[in-house]
Scaffold this motif. Structure first.
Motif, mmCIF file in Angstrom:
data_model
loop_
_atom_site.group_PDB
_atom_site.id
_atom_site.type_symbol
_atom_site.label_atom_id
_atom_site.label_comp_id
_atom_site.label_asym_id
_atom_site.label_seq_id
_atom_site.Cartn_x
_atom_site.Cartn_y
_atom_site.Cartn_z
ATOM 1 N N ARG A 1 37.930 37.937 48.730
ATOM 2 C CA ARG A 1 38.107 39.203 49.428
ATOM 3 C C ARG A 1 37.335 40.290 48.716
ATOM 4 O O ARG A 1 37.117 40.228 47.517
ATOM 5 N N GLU A 2 36.961 41.315 49.474
ATOM 6 C CA GLU A 2 36.316 42.488 48.904
ATOM 7 C C GLU A 2 37.218 43.687 49.093
ATOM 8 O O GLU A 2 37.895 43.812 50.113
ATOM 9 N N GLY A 3 37.241 44.556 48.105
ATOM 10 C CA GLY A 3 38.065 45.741 48.185
ATOM 11 C C GLY A 3 37.646 46.756 47.141
ATOM 12 O O GLY A 3 36.556 46.684 46.579
ATOM 13 N N ILE B 1 42.481 46.380 49.879
ATOM 14 C CA ILE B 1 41.638 45.558 50.739
ATOM 15 C C ILE B 1 41.770 46.058 52.164
ATOM 16 O O ILE B 1 42.885 46.198 52.679
#
Length: 88
Positions: free
Chosen positions: A36-38, A52
């Motif tokens: 995941r990207e955040g 996120i």
């Protein structure tokens, strides 16, 4: 057992990147991984929080402990100035 100084070093490394975009690669067990990207939102004495942006305009916050990085169950990569910095 993890050395307390090592955990403090990891915490200090992460504290410098609050507000930066991060990529999380978490081991969920049985050959399952979550990527995941955040944004690194905040750090606390025992955990750090990543915000996120999910589907349908939802915001999700996940927290991990610094020992997760030490045991390599979570890999944190910081995106800064078009560079990828791996926190360990």
């Amino acid at each position: 057992m993890a050395d307390k100084n090592t955990l403090n070093e990891i915490r200090r490394n992460i504290e410098g990147y609050v507000g930066q975009k991060v990529t999380l690669k978490a081991n969920k067990g049985r050959k399952r991984t979550m990527i995941r990207e955040g944004v690194l939102e905040n750090t606390y004495p025992n955990i750090f929080i990543v915000k996120i942006n999910g589907d349908y305009n939802s915001v999700r916050r996940v927290s991990y402990s610094y020992s997760d990085i030490l045991t390599e169950s979570v890999e944190v990569t910081i995106s800064k100035d078009n560079q990828q910095i791996k926190v360990s």
